[in-house]
Enzyme design. Sequence first.
Site, PDB file in Angstrom:
ATOM      1  N   ARG A   1       0.819  -1.211   0.000  1.00  0.00           N
ATOM      2  CA  ARG A   1       0.000   0.000   0.000  1.00  0.00           C
ATOM      3  C   ARG A   1       0.852   1.260   0.000  1.00  0.00           C
ATOM      4  O   ARG A   1       0.467   2.274  -0.571  1.00  0.00           O
ATOM      5  CB  ARG A   1      -0.926   0.000   1.218  1.00  0.00           C
ATOM      6  CG  ARG A   1      -2.040  -1.000   1.026  1.00  0.00           C
ATOM      7  CD  ARG A   1      -3.102  -0.839   2.077  1.00  0.00           C
ATOM      8  NE  ARG A   1      -4.313  -1.530   1.662  1.00  0.00           N
ATOM      9  CZ  ARG A   1      -5.104  -2.212   2.480  1.00  0.00           C
ATOM     10  NH1 ARG A   1      -4.813  -2.301   3.757  1.00  0.00           N
ATOM     11  NH2 ARG A   1      -6.183  -2.787   2.019  1.00  0.00           N
TER      12      ARG A   1
ATOM     13  N   LYS B   1     -19.398 -15.999   1.019  1.00  0.00           N
ATOM     14  CA  LYS B   1     -20.855 -15.970   1.125  1.00  0.00           C
ATOM     15  C   LYS B   1     -21.574 -15.317  -0.048  1.00  0.00           C
ATOM     16  O   LYS B   1     -21.160 -14.264  -0.535  1.00  0.00           O
ATOM     17  CB  LYS B   1     -21.246 -15.207   2.384  1.00  0.00           C
ATOM     18  CG  LYS B   1     -20.841 -15.900   3.670  1.00  0.00           C
ATOM     19  CD  LYS B   1     -21.252 -15.004   4.797  1.00  0.00           C
ATOM     20  CE  LYS B   1     -21.045 -15.618   6.164  1.00  0.00           C
ATOM     21  NZ  LYS B   1     -21.286 -14.563   7.166  1.00  0.00           N
TER      22      LYS B   1
ATOM     23  N   GLY C   1      -9.635  -8.420  -1.337  1.00  0.00           N
ATOM     24  CA  GLY C   1      -8.471  -8.694  -0.502  1.00  0.00           C
ATOM     25  C   GLY C   1      -7.934 -10.102  -0.629  1.00  0.00           C
ATOM     26  O   GLY C   1      -6.744 -10.312  -0.861  1.00  0.00           O
TER      27      GLY C   1
ATOM     28  N   GLY D   1     -13.172  -3.421  -0.504  1.00  0.00           N
ATOM     29  CA  GLY D   1     -14.542  -2.922  -0.357  1.00  0.00           C
ATOM     30  C   GLY D   1     -14.878  -1.845  -1.381  1.00  0.00           C
ATOM     31  O   GLY D   1     -15.961  -1.841  -1.968  1.00  0.00           O
TER      32      GLY D   1
HETATM   33  P1  ADP Z   1     -12.289 -11.452  -1.348  1.00  0.00           P
HETATM   34  O1  ADP Z   1     -11.560 -10.920  -0.139  1.00  0.00           O
HETATM   35  O2  ADP Z   1     -11.376 -11.769  -2.472  1.00  0.00           O
HETATM   36  O3  ADP Z   1     -13.437 -10.571  -1.740  1.00  0.00           O
HETATM   37  P2  ADP Z   1     -13.950 -13.154   0.300  1.00  0.00           P
HETATM   38  O4  ADP Z   1     -13.538 -12.358   1.482  1.00  0.00           O
HETATM   39  O5  ADP Z   1     -15.336 -13.030  -0.164  1.00  0.00           O
HETATM   40  O6  ADP Z   1     -12.944 -12.853  -0.917  1.00  0.00           O
HETATM   41  O7  ADP Z   1     -13.748 -14.700   0.584  1.00  0.00           O
HETATM   42  C1  ADP Z   1     -12.498 -15.253   0.861  1.00  0.00           C
HETATM   43  C2  ADP Z   1     -12.611 -16.414   1.782  1.00  0.00           C
HETATM   44  O8  ADP Z   1     -13.534 -17.380   1.299  1.00  0.00           O
HETATM   45  C3  ADP Z   1     -11.308 -17.120   1.921  1.00  0.00           C
HETATM   46  O9  ADP Z   1     -10.824 -16.935   3.225  1.00  0.00           O
HETATM   47  C4  ADP Z   1     -11.623 -18.575   1.636  1.00  0.00           C
HETATM   48  O10 ADP Z   1     -11.016 -19.473   2.539  1.00  0.00           O
HETATM   49  C5  ADP Z   1     -13.124 -18.623   1.794  1.00  0.00           C
HETATM   50  N1  ADP Z   1     -13.703 -19.736   1.035  1.00  0.00           N
HETATM   51  C6  ADP Z   1     -13.551 -20.025  -0.257  1.00  0.00           C
HETATM   52  N2  ADP Z   1     -14.175 -21.169  -0.575  1.00  0.00           N
HETATM   53  C7  ADP Z   1     -14.747 -21.625   0.546  1.00  0.00           C
HETATM   54  C8  ADP Z   1     -15.531 -22.780   0.864  1.00  0.00           C
HETATM   55  N3  ADP Z   1     -15.827 -23.683  -0.062  1.00  0.00           N
HETATM   56  N4  ADP Z   1     -15.951 -22.919   2.134  1.00  0.00           N
HETATM   57  C9  ADP Z   1     -15.645 -22.000   3.073  1.00  0.00           C
HETATM   58  N5  ADP Z   1     -14.915 -20.895   2.836  1.00  0.00           N
HETATM   59  C10 ADP Z   1     -14.477 -20.702   1.578  1.00  0.00           C
HETATM   60 MG    MG Z   2     -12.062 -10.941   1.964  1.00  0.00          MG
END
Ligand code: ADP
Ligand code: MG
Length: 394
Positions: A37, A199, A353, A376
């Site tokens: 960053r 989610k 992230g 975000g």
């Molecule tokens: P980003 O930060 O890229 O937007 P998210 O925060 O939405 O992504 O999600 C990332 C998390 O989702 C990771 O920590 C990963 O371990 C979890 N994840 C991915 N697939 C699964 C799964 N099948 N079951 C539970 N958690 C999951």
């Molecule tokens: Mg995340």
Amino acid sequence: MADMKTIETLDAAGKSVIVRVDFNAPVQEGMVTDDTRIRAALPTIRHLVDAGAKVILMSHRGRPAGTGFEEELSLAPVARRLGELIDAPVVLAADITGEDARGRAAALGEGEVLVLENLRFDAREKKNDAAFAAELASLADAYVNDAFGTAHRAHASTAGIAALLPSYAGYLMENEVTTLTGMLESPKRPFVAILGGSKVSDKIKVIDALLDKVDTLIIGGGMCFTFLLAQGYEVGSSLKEEDWVERARAMMDKASSLGVELLLPVDVVVADAFSADANTEVVPVDAMPETMMGLDIGPQTARIYADAIAEAASVFWNGPMGVFEMKPFEAGTRAVAEAVAANDAADTIIGGGDSVAAVNQFDLADRMTFISTGGGASMELVQGEKLPGVEALR
Ligand code: ADP
Ligand code: MG
């Protein structure tokens, strides 16, 4: 962006310029452990230093209580690292808009850099308090916002201050906004979006917004199980959001009525525990054991996804395909990352992230067109929401 004034139009010589940066870097034992960053803000800082501005930097770091100075959340390690990176003296104020900061700001010479203490030591920052914004503004002649990562928050340093000083977008801010809006407004086609993460409820607005823009939407990660439920499959003890099955089904209907190809897993890696030493198995989606949980997309799914990615002219990726932090469940995310990296001809944008962390883990970051620094903020922009920190610069 068309109507955002950029730093290029600021005649900075001799002026005091206060810059909102995102220096929310991880620190351990007084040392910055990841300076991504800080590096991201260097083009703007260097430009202002070279132009002979008196540069005042401000940022938050971590989650202070908002009741004053906290040693462990001081910006001291960040100021030190910045000094190494720009090879010039960087001074840290002991406060934000107090006597020390005001004195040091007034004494600043052309081309010198002052860092104010953590903005969130003062609770007024997050409240977008008018008096706090005025105190910040009184330190300078012009304001630059280069903190894309906090642009989705209306705080004193991102929104309030912009009304009080001539305001400009820094290079990082400009680059993020231009790249992301460019992708949304005129993507090269086929445009493939890949969404994963944990989610559905977190990502439903992104799914909804992207369905209006893309040719193909690929779904993986924990949220795929809510879609699999909507398709009528049993998903064992996988992450699932029963309340969101209807919405998932609505998204599938929307995709088919728009003619968007929606790709869902055909096989998954299941495990008997959420653990790196769990027993695992690859199963088709219609045969998930009741007692096991899906923690990654399966190899056949990964091939189908990689093929779709290979055909793309532009790619947007947010959210890992599985629990990539654990070795047995990283293959799906790795396969997707490699497919995106291998598509040299496409515009490839990574946001979020954990997705960025995954790309870094696989050492593929420099093969992507653009890695967004704002989790975000980039998601809200993709959802079509107006970012207060960006709007304030218009
Ligand atoms: P980003 O930060 O890229 O937007 P998210 O925060 O939405 O992504 O999600 C990332 C998390 O989702 C990771 O920590 C990963 O371990 C979890 N994840 C991915 N697939 C699964 C799964 N099948 N079951 C539970 N958690 C999951
Ligand atoms: Mg995340």
